[in-house]
Design an enzyme around this catalytic site. Structure first.
Site, PDB file in Angstrom:
ATOM      1  N   CYS A  69      -4.514  -3.191   2.242  1.00  0.00           N
ATOM      2  CA  CYS A  69      -4.104  -4.241   3.233  1.00  0.00           C
ATOM      3  C   CYS A  69      -4.336  -5.648   2.508  1.00  0.00           C
ATOM      4  CB  CYS A  69      -4.167  -4.239   4.526  1.00  0.00           C
ATOM      5  SG  CYS A  69      -4.052  -2.616   5.258  1.00  0.00           S
ATOM      6  N   GLU A  89       0.798  -1.319   0.003  1.00  0.00           N
ATOM      7  CA  GLU A  89       0.112  -0.036  -0.016  1.00  0.00           C
ATOM      8  C   GLU A  89       0.822   1.154   0.084  1.00  0.00           C
ATOM      9  OE1 GLU A  89      -0.287   2.416   2.590  1.00  0.00           O
ATOM     10  OE2 GLU A  89      -1.941   3.368   1.666  1.00  0.00           O
ATOM     11  N   HIS A 135      -6.489 -10.038   9.426  1.00  0.00           N
ATOM     12  CA  HIS A 135      -5.629  -8.854   9.394  1.00  0.00           C
ATOM     13  C   HIS A 135      -5.764  -7.727  10.699  1.00  0.00           C
ATOM     14  CE1 HIS A 135      -4.343  -5.075   8.058  1.00  0.00           C
ATOM     15  NE2 HIS A 135      -5.477  -4.354   7.923  1.00  0.00           N
TER      16      HIS A 135
HETATM   17  N1  CAA Z   1      -8.158   1.368  29.283  1.00  0.00           N
HETATM   18  C1  CAA Z   1      -8.518   0.494  28.388  1.00  0.00           C
HETATM   19  N2  CAA Z   1      -9.068   0.490  27.344  1.00  0.00           N
HETATM   20  C2  CAA Z   1      -9.481   1.947  26.843  1.00  0.00           C
HETATM   21  C3  CAA Z   1      -8.708   3.023  27.624  1.00  0.00           C
HETATM   22  C4  CAA Z   1      -8.154   2.621  28.823  1.00  0.00           C
HETATM   23  N3  CAA Z   1      -7.821   3.592  29.651  1.00  0.00           N
HETATM   24  N4  CAA Z   1      -9.206   4.153  27.077  1.00  0.00           N
HETATM   25  C5  CAA Z   1      -9.917   3.779  25.790  1.00  0.00           C
HETATM   26  N5  CAA Z   1      -9.972   2.566  25.975  1.00  0.00           N
HETATM   27  C6  CAA Z   1     -10.480   1.591  24.786  1.00  0.00           C
HETATM   28  C7  CAA Z   1     -11.697   2.211  24.222  1.00  0.00           C
HETATM   29  O1  CAA Z   1     -12.817   1.863  24.914  1.00  0.00           O
HETATM   30  C8  CAA Z   1     -11.967   1.723  22.835  1.00  0.00           C
HETATM   31  O2  CAA Z   1     -11.987   0.153  22.865  1.00  0.00           O
HETATM   32  P1  CAA Z   1     -13.458  -0.628  22.046  1.00  0.00           P
HETATM   33  O3  CAA Z   1     -13.242  -0.148  20.455  1.00  0.00           O
HETATM   34  O4  CAA Z   1     -13.654  -1.910  22.358  1.00  0.00           O
HETATM   35  O5  CAA Z   1     -14.629   0.156  22.511  1.00  0.00           O
HETATM   36  C9  CAA Z   1     -10.404   1.513  22.423  1.00  0.00           C
HETATM   37  O6  CAA Z   1      -9.589   1.616  23.615  1.00  0.00           O
HETATM   38  C10 CAA Z   1     -10.123   2.646  21.412  1.00  0.00           C
HETATM   39  O7  CAA Z   1     -10.468   3.974  21.895  1.00  0.00           O
HETATM   40  P2  CAA Z   1     -11.198   4.864  20.873  1.00  0.00           P
HETATM   41  O8  CAA Z   1     -12.146   4.338  20.197  1.00  0.00           O
HETATM   42  O9  CAA Z   1     -11.501   6.103  21.938  1.00  0.00           O
HETATM   43  O10 CAA Z   1      -9.841   5.389  20.273  1.00  0.00           O
HETATM   44  P3  CAA Z   1      -9.591   6.468  19.056  1.00  0.00           P
HETATM   45  O11 CAA Z   1     -11.014   6.961  18.752  1.00  0.00           O
HETATM   46  O12 CAA Z   1      -8.586   7.268  19.593  1.00  0.00           O
HETATM   47  O13 CAA Z   1      -9.173   5.425  17.748  1.00  0.00           O
HETATM   48  C11 CAA Z   1      -8.996   3.804  16.173  1.00  0.00           C
HETATM   49  C12 CAA Z   1      -9.030   4.158  17.662  1.00  0.00           C
HETATM   50  C13 CAA Z   1     -10.033   4.138  15.468  1.00  0.00           C
HETATM   51  C14 CAA Z   1      -8.544   2.368  16.008  1.00  0.00           C
HETATM   52  C15 CAA Z   1      -7.560   4.885  15.514  1.00  0.00           C
HETATM   53  O14 CAA Z   1      -6.510   4.270  16.245  1.00  0.00           O
HETATM   54  C16 CAA Z   1      -7.496   4.967  14.016  1.00  0.00           C
HETATM   55  O15 CAA Z   1      -8.088   5.685  13.195  1.00  0.00           O
HETATM   56  N6  CAA Z   1      -6.685   3.825  13.598  1.00  0.00           N
HETATM   57  C17 CAA Z   1      -6.556   3.656  12.169  1.00  0.00           C
HETATM   58  C18 CAA Z   1      -7.496   2.988  11.541  1.00  0.00           C
HETATM   59  C19 CAA Z   1      -7.679   1.567  11.775  1.00  0.00           C
HETATM   60  O16 CAA Z   1      -6.670   0.789  12.147  1.00  0.00           O
HETATM   61  N7  CAA Z   1      -8.753   0.910  11.306  1.00  0.00           N
HETATM   62  C20 CAA Z   1      -9.113  -0.435  11.430  1.00  0.00           C
HETATM   63  C21 CAA Z   1      -9.829  -1.185  10.426  1.00  0.00           C
HETATM   64  S1  CAA Z   1      -9.484  -0.599   8.903  1.00  0.00           S
HETATM   65  C22 CAA Z   1      -8.105  -1.629   8.458  1.00  0.00           C
HETATM   66  O17 CAA Z   1      -8.128  -2.709   8.916  1.00  0.00           O
HETATM   67  C23 CAA Z   1      -7.193  -1.300   7.265  1.00  0.00           C
HETATM   68  C24 CAA Z   1      -6.143  -0.725   7.906  1.00  0.00           C
HETATM   69  O18 CAA Z   1      -5.136  -1.561   8.240  1.00  0.00           O
HETATM   70  C25 CAA Z   1      -6.002   0.646   8.130  1.00  0.00           C
END
Ligand code: CAA
Length: 389
Positions: A113, A81, A235
């Site tokens: 991916c 990618e 993945h």
């Molecule tokens: N202790 C334990 N857990 C905690 C916590 C703490 N103190 N604080 C937060 N969490 C948990 C939340 O509850 C949440 O868990 P759930 O998903 O089970 O509800 C988790 O931590 C993440 O918290 P947020 O959702 O608030 O996190 P965020 O908004 O900052 O972003 C994300 C998370 C969306 C994955 C972000 O990292 C992101 O955009 N990542 C890139 C996109 C991605 O990886 N997408 C995956 C699918 S797409 C794909 O697979 C293709 C690819 O490779 C990109």
């Protein structure tokens, strides 16, 4: 009778540096539990100034060539990618660095991916047509999001090389596959950007829809039942995603979602991705490497493989472990590949993240940082210059 074709050898490489999530959390004030538990990540591989998808891809493939030679390899498929050129395949540079025979076809594949799984399926088709030939599949990626964005904690870098052949020593790739494509904008990277754009929460939904879609098609195509799988390699953009995906699949199939059952199916597949981070095309095959290295004897057992590429294309298929596979694993080498990374502090990581090559066509040497076998020596006249260390 269909031929037994699959992964004969699998080797991976990752980057020179490692940034622990504790350093990122200390910088941005995030409670560390969010990284360690919430997304399931401990650290991420960070490429040195003189590393890229080519140097990692060549480093991943070199041990395969050392073990098997290159006489039977007539095709190299490079999946990525994080492509470095709009025209020339990164695989041609690898072909040169590894001194592969000129009587080889080399091509690059892209679908976020998912690309490595397309490469694997194309390789199987080629071996079916000419069972004497072997195909070298390389999946290599640097995952890069904007600094201070939610995606930043899910970066990483790695390459997996796989030798695809008749009568494979590791796993046989079975028919059928479950397929799914949907036009969604969950994650993408326009040509003019170095960092991916992502709609984080939408991407999780899109991924889960693809789990459902592939499983539905896999079942309709006459695939195995859920109970027939010993483990599931998903993945892993972040390792918690694999747990979410498996829970979703169990729910979709009407099963209870017991936490311990899910952990039994997933935990051993996350060991490498949790410390390397997202490696896009390589991720699901790093999950397979981790499973084969860590699980007890899997001979004859089937592993469910779910490959997802945003945008989106996904595939579910079975990989069945063949007798004697343990003698062909690279468990110790894999452990060393991860352990040899050098820690980088947050300031050093940020400087590496922010650097980019000048676009003036001049001669620009890169700082010698990597201790890996290949390096990107610089850029001259818009040409990338690689060297073997
Ligand atoms: N202790 C334990 N857990 C905690 C916590 C703490 N103190 N604080 C937060 N969490 C948990 C939340 O509850 C949440 O868990 P759930 O998903 O089970 O509800 C988790 O931590 C993440 O918290 P947020 O959702 O608030 O996190 P965020 O908004 O900052 O972003 C994300 C998370 C969306 C994955 C972000 O990292 C992101 O955009 N990542 C890139 C996109 C991605 O990886 N997408 C995956 C699918 S797409 C794909 O697979 C293709 C690819 O490779 C990109």
């Amino acid at each position: 009778m269909s031929l037994s074709i699959g992964i004969h050898d699998l080797s991976f490489a990752t980057a020179e540096f490692v940034l622990p999530h504790t350093a990122l959390a200390a910088y941005n004030g995030t409670e560390i539990g969010k990284y360690h538990v919430g997304i399931g990540q401990e650290s991420m591989s960070i490429p040195a100034a003189d590393e890229d998808i080519v140097t990692m891809g060549a480093a991943a493939a070199a041990p395969i060539i050392a073990r098997h030679g290159s006489d039977r390899i007539r095709t190299v498929v490079f999946a990525t990618e994080s492509s470095i050129d709009q025209a020339k395949s990164a695989g041609v540079y690898v072909h040169s660095l590894l001194q592969l025979p000129s009587a080889t076809r080399v091509v690059e594949l892209k679908q976020a991916c998912y690309g490595a799984t397309a490469a694997l399926q194309f390789a199987i088709g080629l071996v079916q047509r000419d069972p004497a030939q072997q195909v070298l599949v390389i999946a290599s990626d640097v995952s890069k999001y904007e600094l201070d964005s939610p995606g930043e904690a899910t970066q990483g870098a790695a390459a997996v090389a796989m030798l695809v052949s008749l009568d494979p020593a590791l796993v046989r790739i079975e028919d059928p596959s479950g397929l799914f494509t949907a036009d969604v904008m969950d994650f993408w990277r326009p040509n003019y950007r170095n960092e991916a754009l992502v709609d984080g929460h939408e991407s999780i939904n899109a991924y889960l829809q693809a789990v459902e879609g592939t499983w539905k098609d896999y079942t309709e195509q006459g695939g195995r039942t859920l109970e027939e799988f010993a483990a599931f390699c998903y993945h892993q953009p972040f390792t918690k995603m694999a747990y979410k995906a498996h829970r979703h699949l169990l729910n979709y199939c009407g099963y209870d979602t017991d936490k311990n059952d899910i952990a039994r199916a997933i935990a051993q597949t996350t060991a490498y991705n949790t410390v390397i981070g997202n490696s896009y095309t390589a991720s699901v095959y790093l999950a397979l490497a981790a499973l084969l290295d860590q699980a007890g004897d899997l001979t004859g057992k089937s592993v469910g493989m779910f490959s997802y590429g945003s945008g989106s294309v996904a595939e579910f298929f079975a990989a069945t472990v063949v007798a004697g596979y343990r003698a062909h694993l690279r468990t110790e080498h894999n452990r060393e590949t991860i352990a040899r990374r050098r820690p980088v502090d947050y300031t050093g990581y940020r400087a590496l993240h922010e650097r980019s090559f000048p676009t003036d066509g001049g001669h620009h040497a890169t700082e010698a940082q990597t201790t890996g076998p290949f390096r990107l020596a610089g850029l001259s006249g818009h040409k990338r210059l690689y060297e073997t260390r």
